[in-house]
Design an enzyme around this catalytic site. Sequence first.
Site, PDB file in Angstrom:
ATOM      1  N   VAL A  77      -7.284 -12.289   3.969  1.00 38.74           N
ATOM      2  CA  VAL A  77      -8.275 -13.375   4.021  1.00 38.74           C
ATOM      3  C   VAL A  77      -8.272 -14.180   2.722  1.00 38.74           C
ATOM      4  O   VAL A  77      -8.223 -15.409   2.728  1.00 38.74           O
ATOM      5  CB  VAL A  77      -9.699 -12.822   4.282  1.00 38.74           C
ATOM      6  CG1 VAL A  77     -10.706 -13.972   4.328  1.00 38.74           C
ATOM      7  CG2 VAL A  77      -9.747 -12.034   5.576  1.00 38.74           C
ATOM      8  N   LYS A 110     -17.014   0.016  15.018  1.00 40.92           N
ATOM      9  CA  LYS A 110     -16.009  -0.015  13.958  1.00 40.92           C
ATOM     10  C   LYS A 110     -15.331   1.342  13.929  1.00 40.92           C
ATOM     11  O   LYS A 110     -15.906   2.338  14.397  1.00 40.92           O
ATOM     12  CB  LYS A 110     -16.697  -0.269  12.603  1.00 40.92           C
ATOM     13  CG  LYS A 110     -15.781  -0.791  11.538  1.00 40.92           C
ATOM     14  CD  LYS A 110     -15.672  -2.311  11.536  1.00 40.92           C
ATOM     15  CE  LYS A 110     -14.729  -2.780  10.441  1.00 40.92           C
ATOM     16  NZ  LYS A 110     -14.637  -4.233  10.353  1.00 40.92           N
TER      17      LYS A 110
HETATM   18  P1  NAI Z   1      -6.784  -6.913   2.771  1.00 40.86           P
HETATM   19  O1  NAI Z   1      -6.617  -5.449   2.641  1.00 40.86           O
HETATM   20  O2  NAI Z   1      -5.660  -7.716   3.298  1.00 40.86           O
HETATM   21  O3  NAI Z   1      -7.182  -7.543   1.349  1.00 40.86           O
HETATM   22  C1  NAI Z   1      -8.046  -6.945   0.450  1.00 40.86           C
HETATM   23  C2  NAI Z   1      -7.511  -7.252  -0.945  1.00 40.86           C
HETATM   24  O4  NAI Z   1      -8.446  -6.787  -1.905  1.00 40.86           O
HETATM   25  C3  NAI Z   1      -6.187  -6.551  -1.230  1.00 40.86           C
HETATM   26  O5  NAI Z   1      -5.260  -7.496  -1.766  1.00 40.86           O
HETATM   27  C4  NAI Z   1      -6.557  -5.475  -2.252  1.00 40.86           C
HETATM   28  O6  NAI Z   1      -5.509  -5.168  -3.147  1.00 40.86           O
HETATM   29  C5  NAI Z   1      -7.720  -6.160  -2.947  1.00 40.86           C
HETATM   30  N1  NAI Z   1      -8.614  -5.254  -3.675  1.00 40.86           N
HETATM   31  C6  NAI Z   1      -9.016  -3.999  -3.354  1.00 40.86           C
HETATM   32  N2  NAI Z   1      -9.839  -3.521  -4.296  1.00 40.86           N
HETATM   33  C7  NAI Z   1      -9.960  -4.494  -5.236  1.00 40.86           C
HETATM   34  C8  NAI Z   1     -10.680  -4.612  -6.449  1.00 40.86           C
HETATM   35  N3  NAI Z   1     -11.449  -3.614  -6.902  1.00 40.86           N
HETATM   36  N4  NAI Z   1     -10.586  -5.769  -7.139  1.00 40.86           N
HETATM   37  C9  NAI Z   1      -9.817  -6.793  -6.712  1.00 40.86           C
HETATM   38  N5  NAI Z   1      -9.117  -6.730  -5.557  1.00 40.86           N
HETATM   39  C10 NAI Z   1      -9.179  -5.600  -4.835  1.00 40.86           C
HETATM   40  O7  NAI Z   1      -8.110  -7.143   3.621  1.00 40.86           O
HETATM   41  P2  NAI Z   1      -8.593  -8.470   4.343  1.00 40.86           P
HETATM   42  O8  NAI Z   1      -8.235  -8.406   5.770  1.00 40.86           O
HETATM   43  O9  NAI Z   1      -8.189  -9.650   3.541  1.00 40.86           O
HETATM   44  O10 NAI Z   1     -10.177  -8.298   4.268  1.00 40.86           O
HETATM   45  C11 NAI Z   1     -10.893  -8.514   3.065  1.00 40.86           C
HETATM   46  C12 NAI Z   1     -12.362  -8.226   3.294  1.00 40.86           C
HETATM   47  O11 NAI Z   1     -12.874  -9.101   4.290  1.00 40.86           O
HETATM   48  C13 NAI Z   1     -12.683  -6.811   3.781  1.00 40.86           C
HETATM   49  O12 NAI Z   1     -13.922  -6.395   3.266  1.00 40.86           O
HETATM   50  C14 NAI Z   1     -12.787  -6.965   5.282  1.00 40.86           C
HETATM   51  O13 NAI Z   1     -13.588  -5.976   5.874  1.00 40.86           O
HETATM   52  C15 NAI Z   1     -13.439  -8.329   5.362  1.00 40.86           C
HETATM   53  N6  NAI Z   1     -13.192  -9.001   6.614  1.00 40.86           N
HETATM   54  C16 NAI Z   1     -11.916  -9.237   7.015  1.00 40.86           C
HETATM   55  C17 NAI Z   1     -11.685  -9.899   8.213  1.00 40.86           C
HETATM   56  C18 NAI Z   1     -10.302 -10.266   8.649  1.00 40.86           C
HETATM   57  O14 NAI Z   1     -10.162 -11.096   9.561  1.00 40.86           O
HETATM   58  N7  NAI Z   1      -9.265  -9.710   8.052  1.00 40.86           N
HETATM   59  C19 NAI Z   1     -12.789 -10.311   9.088  1.00 40.86           C
HETATM   60  C20 NAI Z   1     -14.103 -10.096   8.503  1.00 40.86           C
HETATM   61  C21 NAI Z   1     -14.281  -9.425   7.335  1.00 40.86           C
END
Ligand code: NAI
Length: 364
Positions: free
Chosen positions: A185, A80
């Site tokens: 996601v 990572k």
């Molecule tokens: P992203 O950055 O697109 O979405 C994360 C969302 O969470 C954002 O809308 C952000 O504003 C929100 N957020 C941040 N802090 C917050 C809080 N305290 N309360 C409520 N909302 C909050 O990230 P993504 O790609 O959707 O990933 C989400 C999670 O899933 C991460 O932990 C990532 O590591 C994990 N993940 C993502 C994958 C992917 O394919 N994108 C694959 C496997 C895991």
Amino acid sequence: MGVFDHPEFDHHELVQYVDDPDSGLRAIIAIHSTALGPAAGGSRRWTYASDDMALTDVLRLSRGMTYKNAVAGLPFGGGKSVILARDGVPKTGELLEAFGRAVDSLDGRYITAEDVGISVDDMRVVGSQTEYVSGLPKSGDNAGGDPSPFTALGVFLGIEAAVEARLGKTSLEGVTVAIQGVGHVGANLCELLHHAGATLLVADVSRANLRAVCDVAPCEVVLPKDILFSDVDVLAPCALGNVLNSETIPRIRAKVIAGAANNQLSDSADGARLAQRGILYAPDYVINAGGIINVSHEYFGDSSEEAVREDIAQIPERLRALFAEAESSGRPTNILADELARRIVENSSKNSELKEPTGKRRIA
Ligand code: NAI
């Protein structure tokens, strides 16, 4: 604190600090294990309160990728990277190119892709400097592109399996789900859940992301501080890690926790805390493997979206096996998943020759 004394250090094979004064790039790349193949895992751009917190994150996330890739049966080890977002240092093309060169300097021991704060367009820039990159725009029916919809699909199928195991329901019709974080996601997950008839509660710190998701799926918006404690059937953490801990777990009312966020548990004892409260926990790296499955098919250039979907359909099967074992043994699902992952890694003979990608990237 030094790396070797760090509580999250787990005999990581390599921890590389990157500093490029010209572009302002500061990053840490961690390779936990290459026992099963090149270390694959996304790159996260985030504002950390300290360099030590960035190190903690990358050490935990890279070990999680070893486990995730092992349980998903992928020919990848775990790695990572984190890019430190800092005041006055924008995410420019020069910065992403410098990151690409850092990845390239590892000669294929680490393969990067998107994570929080990094987009498909960013990966295209990184990919101008290195072939060791995935999550690039897809062409035709080939696997590729943003891994998030595939992560969401795996989480959705995992929620179905967990709801059946814990609530005895074979449909999500009328099931209530609280989604923390409706980014890449979470938003895709909301759409799938809505089409399956679930009732949605959502929270996000980004108003724009909330507005976008409420346009495609009816949902009740909840304050970020309240979402974990909503009176729902399922809690789906889809923001950041460490949300399940000794302070939050006693207040959680959901019967099932199944979401995309990496490292949801603050420490492994939290799995037992959840089990003691009768909450069924779908181990994060088992349920959220859809994205890396897509990345793997893209990187090795060997298949179509249909093949990706077939592999993702294995996620609920793996979860059902873990849930059944937890039920019969009385042991927490996270511990059983960790043991499974470590067994797979230990049983593999060290790969001296990394699997050669058949669809090598061209450096532009
Ligand atoms: P992203 O950055 O697109 O979405 C994360 C969302 O969470 C954002 O809308 C952000 O504003 C929100 N957020 C941040 N802090 C917050 C809080 N305290 N309360 C409520 N909302 C909050 O990230 P993504 O790609 O959707 O990933 C989400 C999670 O899933 C991460 O932990 C990532 O590591 C994990 N993940 C993502 C994958 C992917 O394919 N994108 C694959 C496997 C895991």
